[in-house]
Design a protein around this motif. Structure first.
Motif, PDB file in Angstrom:
ATOM      1  N   ASP A  16      48.450  10.650  21.583  1.00  0.00           N
ATOM      2  CA  ASP A  16      47.866   9.718  22.552  1.00  0.00           C
ATOM      3  C   ASP A  16      46.744   8.946  21.864  1.00  0.00           C
ATOM      4  OD1 ASP A  16      47.158   8.426  24.870  1.00  0.00           O
ATOM      5  OD2 ASP A  16      46.042  10.132  25.701  1.00  0.00           O
ATOM      6  N   THR A  17      47.100   7.838  21.245  1.00  0.00           N
ATOM      7  CA  THR A  17      46.113   7.020  20.539  1.00  0.00           C
ATOM      8  C   THR A  17      46.089   5.619  21.147  1.00  0.00           C
ATOM      9  OG1 THR A  17      47.667   6.117  18.896  1.00  0.00           O
ATOM     10  CG2 THR A  17      46.682   8.272  18.413  1.00  0.00           C
ATOM     11  N   PRO A  18      44.997   4.889  20.959  1.00  0.00           N
ATOM     12  CA  PRO A  18      44.949   3.518  21.487  1.00  0.00           C
ATOM     13  C   PRO A  18      46.083   2.647  20.962  1.00  0.00           C
ATOM     14  CG  PRO A  18      42.759   4.242  20.851  1.00  0.00           C
ATOM     15  CD  PRO A  18      43.705   5.310  20.371  1.00  0.00           C
ATOM     16  N   LEU A  19      46.500   2.862  19.729  1.00  0.00           N
ATOM     17  CA  LEU A  19      47.556   2.047  19.150  1.00  0.00           C
ATOM     18  C   LEU A  19      48.902   2.332  19.811  1.00  0.00           C
ATOM     19  CD1 LEU A  19      47.541  -0.129  16.974  1.00  0.00           C
ATOM     20  CD2 LEU A  19      48.173   1.634  15.303  1.00  0.00           C
ATOM     21  N   ILE A  20      49.162   3.592  20.114  1.00  0.00           N
ATOM     22  CA  ILE A  20      50.404   3.936  20.812  1.00  0.00           C
ATOM     23  C   ILE A  20      50.400   3.350  22.221  1.00  0.00           C
ATOM     24  CG2 ILE A  20      51.753   5.848  21.770  1.00  0.00           C
ATOM     25  CD1 ILE A  20      50.890   7.495  19.287  1.00  0.00           C
ATOM     26  N   THR A  21      49.266   3.401  22.883  1.00  0.00           N
ATOM     27  CA  THR A  21      49.156   2.796  24.214  1.00  0.00           C
ATOM     28  C   THR A  21      49.428   1.295  24.146  1.00  0.00           C
ATOM     29  OG1 THR A  21      47.571   4.465  24.936  1.00  0.00           O
ATOM     30  CG2 THR A  21      47.616   2.394  26.164  1.00  0.00           C
ATOM     31  N   LYS A  22      48.881   0.629  23.141  1.00  0.00           N
ATOM     32  CA  LYS A  22      49.129  -0.806  22.983  1.00  0.00           C
ATOM     33  C   LYS A  22      50.602  -1.080  22.694  1.00  0.00           C
ATOM     34  CE  LYS A  22      44.503  -2.141  21.430  1.00  0.00           C
ATOM     35  NZ  LYS A  22      43.686  -2.701  20.305  1.00  0.00           N
ATOM     36  N   ALA A  23      51.256  -0.211  21.915  1.00  0.00           N
ATOM     37  CA  ALA A  23      52.679  -0.391  21.630  1.00  0.00           C
ATOM     38  C   ALA A  23      53.501  -0.258  22.907  1.00  0.00           C
ATOM     39  CB  ALA A  23      53.136   0.628  20.586  1.00  0.00           C
ATOM     40  N   LEU A  24      53.175   0.721  23.730  1.00  0.00           N
ATOM     41  CA  LEU A  24      53.862   0.873  25.009  1.00  0.00           C
ATOM     42  C   LEU A  24      53.657  -0.351  25.894  1.00  0.00           C
ATOM     43  CD1 LEU A  24      52.985   4.603  25.727  1.00  0.00           C
ATOM     44  CD2 LEU A  24      55.316   3.689  25.538  1.00  0.00           C
ATOM     45  N   ASP A  25      52.435  -0.847  25.937  1.00  0.00           N
ATOM     46  CA  ASP A  25      52.152  -2.032  26.749  1.00  0.00           C
ATOM     47  C   ASP A  25      52.936  -3.240  26.245  1.00  0.00           C
ATOM     48  OD1 ASP A  25      50.395  -0.557  28.275  1.00  0.00           O
ATOM     49  OD2 ASP A  25      48.587  -1.307  27.261  1.00  0.00           O
ATOM     50  N   LEU A  26      53.018  -3.382  24.923  1.00  0.00           N
ATOM     51  CA  LEU A  26      53.761  -4.508  24.346  1.00  0.00           C
ATOM     52  C   LEU A  26      55.233  -4.430  24.705  1.00  0.00           C
ATOM     53  CD1 LEU A  26      53.553  -6.972  22.325  1.00  0.00           C
ATOM     54  CD2 LEU A  26      54.335  -5.361  20.572  1.00  0.00           C
ATOM     55  N   ALA A  27      55.819  -3.261  24.521  1.00  0.00           N
ATOM     56  CA  ALA A  27      57.239  -3.102  24.833  1.00  0.00           C
ATOM     57  C   ALA A  27      57.499  -3.345  26.319  1.00  0.00           C
ATOM     58  CB  ALA A  27      57.709  -1.706  24.419  1.00  0.00           C
ATOM     59  N   LYS A  28      56.655  -2.808  27.166  1.00  0.00           N
ATOM     60  CA  LYS A  28      56.870  -2.963  28.608  1.00  0.00           C
ATOM     61  C   LYS A  28      56.746  -4.413  29.043  1.00  0.00           C
ATOM     62  CE  LYS A  28      55.770  -0.742  32.983  1.00  0.00           C
ATOM     63  NZ  LYS A  28      55.013   0.373  33.626  1.00  0.00           N
ATOM     64  N   ASP A  94      60.201  -6.621  11.952  1.00  0.00           N
ATOM     65  CA  ASP A  94      59.192  -7.650  11.669  1.00  0.00           C
ATOM     66  C   ASP A  94      58.162  -7.739  12.792  1.00  0.00           C
ATOM     67  OD1 ASP A  94      60.425  -8.263   9.276  1.00  0.00           O
ATOM     68  OD2 ASP A  94      61.357 -10.119  10.004  1.00  0.00           O
ATOM     69  N   ASP A  95      58.632  -7.657  14.037  1.00  0.00           N
ATOM     70  CA  ASP A  95      57.720  -7.724  15.181  1.00  0.00           C
ATOM     71  C   ASP A  95      56.746  -6.552  15.176  1.00  0.00           C
ATOM     72  OD1 ASP A  95      59.030 -10.021  16.122  1.00  0.00           O
ATOM     73  OD2 ASP A  95      60.387  -8.857  17.402  1.00  0.00           O
ATOM     74  N   ALA A  96      57.257  -5.353  14.879  1.00  0.00           N
ATOM     75  CA  ALA A  96      56.400  -4.172  14.848  1.00  0.00           C
ATOM     76  C   ALA A  96      55.364  -4.279  13.732  1.00  0.00           C
ATOM     77  CB  ALA A  96      57.249  -2.917  14.675  1.00  0.00           C
ATOM     78  N   ARG A  97      55.789  -4.762  12.585  1.00  0.00           N
ATOM     79  CA  ARG A  97      54.847  -4.915  11.474  1.00  0.00           C
ATOM     80  C   ARG A  97      53.753  -5.932  11.829  1.00  0.00           C
ATOM     81  NH1 ARG A  97      57.614  -6.090   5.937  1.00  0.00           N
ATOM     82  NH2 ARG A  97      58.256  -7.968   7.068  1.00  0.00           N
ATOM     83  N   ALA A  98      54.142  -7.031  12.458  1.00  0.00           N
ATOM     84  CA  ALA A  98      53.145  -8.031  12.862  1.00  0.00           C
ATOM     85  C   ALA A  98      52.166  -7.447  13.880  1.00  0.00           C
ATOM     86  CB  ALA A  98      53.847  -9.260  13.433  1.00  0.00           C
ATOM     87  N   PHE A  99      52.677  -6.656  14.809  1.00  0.00           N
ATOM     88  CA  PHE A  99      51.816  -5.994  15.789  1.00  0.00           C
ATOM     89  C   PHE A  99      50.799  -5.095  15.093  1.00  0.00           C
ATOM     90  CE2 PHE A  99      51.383  -1.788  17.816  1.00  0.00           C
ATOM     91  CZ  PHE A  99      50.591  -2.122  18.911  1.00  0.00           C
ATOM     92  N   LEU A 100      51.261  -4.296  14.136  1.00  0.00           N
ATOM     93  CA  LEU A 100      50.361  -3.371  13.451  1.00  0.00           C
ATOM     94  C   LEU A 100      49.351  -4.109  12.577  1.00  0.00           C
ATOM     95  CD1 LEU A 100      52.975  -0.643  12.540  1.00  0.00           C
ATOM     96  CD2 LEU A 100      51.046  -0.379  14.108  1.00  0.00           C
ATOM     97  N   GLN A 101      49.794  -5.159  11.930  1.00  0.00           N
ATOM     98  CA  GLN A 101      48.860  -5.934  11.118  1.00  0.00           C
ATOM     99  C   GLN A 101      47.772  -6.572  11.976  1.00  0.00           C
ATOM    100  OE1 GLN A 101      51.810  -8.429   9.192  1.00  0.00           O
ATOM    101  NE2 GLN A 101      51.679  -7.264   7.275  1.00  0.00           N
ATOM    102  N   ARG A 102      48.131  -6.907  13.199  1.00  0.00           N
ATOM    103  CA  ARG A 102      47.182  -7.530  14.121  1.00  0.00           C
ATOM    104  C   ARG A 102      46.251  -6.501  14.769  1.00  0.00           C
ATOM    105  NH1 ARG A 102      50.792  -9.552  16.977  1.00  0.00           N
ATOM    106  NH2 ARG A 102      50.809  -8.140  18.758  1.00  0.00           N
ATOM    107  N   GLU A 103      46.794  -5.334  15.123  1.00  0.00           N
ATOM    108  CA  GLU A 103      46.065  -4.386  15.963  1.00  0.00           C
ATOM    109  C   GLU A 103      45.505  -3.168  15.230  1.00  0.00           C
ATOM    110  OE1 GLU A 103      45.361  -4.949  19.004  1.00  0.00           O
ATOM    111  OE2 GLU A 103      46.692  -6.619  19.501  1.00  0.00           O
ATOM    112  N   ALA A 104      46.115  -2.790  14.101  1.00  0.00           N
ATOM    113  CA  ALA A 104      45.751  -1.509  13.490  1.00  0.00           C
ATOM    114  C   ALA A 104      44.691  -1.618  12.413  1.00  0.00           C
ATOM    115  CB  ALA A 104      46.998  -0.844  12.912  1.00  0.00           C
TER     116      ALA A 104
END
Length: 231
Positions: A16-28, A94-104
């Protein structure tokens, strides 16, 4: 890596990390509900299996979670996530990598980014993914379970009770039709990305005229004429 905070969701203990929460929010936010529920089930099934399988227990749990949650962003109905000329798996990676580069920030180094990218890009190619790192294999196993059911879970590591608890929080309603709609849509809108992979089977069965186009793009039709010219 230090231990991550956890929570129990669908009967499964997950990080349960902020990054996982953001990933769930993005997917939803960018996937239709039946498809979003698929990635959630894939995440949870993958954790059930990987936490029981000794070769996978040492995996990077945050990498595994984010890869599973974002593995089908290439199915998004949001145009910015979908290219005109790449397979949906590559779009998702590519989308996941861009998300991580932006958020992580610096928490995701090049190696962790590549693990996420590979886990997503290879999730429909088990003949390769099974020989990759534990994060890649764990992501694959969760996705496989969502398509095969409890009886088809790798190594029989998901019980009926565990399966039912996951489906209770991420219902399967609408997934079969949603999945078919996505794949036939790919065959119609960017067929060149489907001819060399499993998506082609849905084009052959459901998309008028697809079979004729596919024949010209099969490996034998592409390679043999060139070889004959070189003889």
């Amino acid at each position: 890596m230090s231990a991550l905070p956890t929570r129990v969701y669908g009967g499964v203990t997950v990080p349960d990390t902020p990054l996982i929460t953001k990933a769930l929010d993005l997917a939803k936010a960018h996937m239709k509900e039946p498809l979003y529920n698929h990635v959630v089930r894939s995440w949870l099934f993958g954790f059930i299996i990987a936490d029981k399988a000794p070769p996978l227990q040492s995996r990077d749990r945050e990498v595994h979670a984010i890869a599973a949650i974002l593995h089908d962003l290439g199915w998004s109905s949001t145009p910015e996530f979908v290219s005109a000329d790449k397979r949906f798996e590559v779009d998702g990676a590519d989308d996941a990598r861009a998300f991580l580069q932006r958020e992580a920030g610096e928490s995701f180094d090049v190696h962790r980014l590549q693990l996420v990218w590979d886990s997503i890009a290879l999730h429909t190619t088990p003949s390769i993914a099974l020989h990759k790192e534990p994060e890649v294999v764990a992501t694959l196993f969760g996705i496989m379970t969502d398509f095969r059911g409890v009886e088809g879970a790798p190594m029989g590591l998901v019980t009926r009770e565990e399966y039912d608890a996951v489906v209770a929080v991420a219902p399967r309603a609408g997934f079969k039709d949603g999945f078919r709609d996505v794949l036939t849509g790919l065959c119609r809108t960017k067929p060149d990305t489907t001819y060399d992979n499993f998506v082609a089977d849905w084009g052959v069965k459901y998309v008028e005229g697809y079979s004729e186009d596919l024949a010209a793009h099969r490996s034998i039709g592409v390679l043999e004429p060139g070889l004959e010219m070189l003889d």
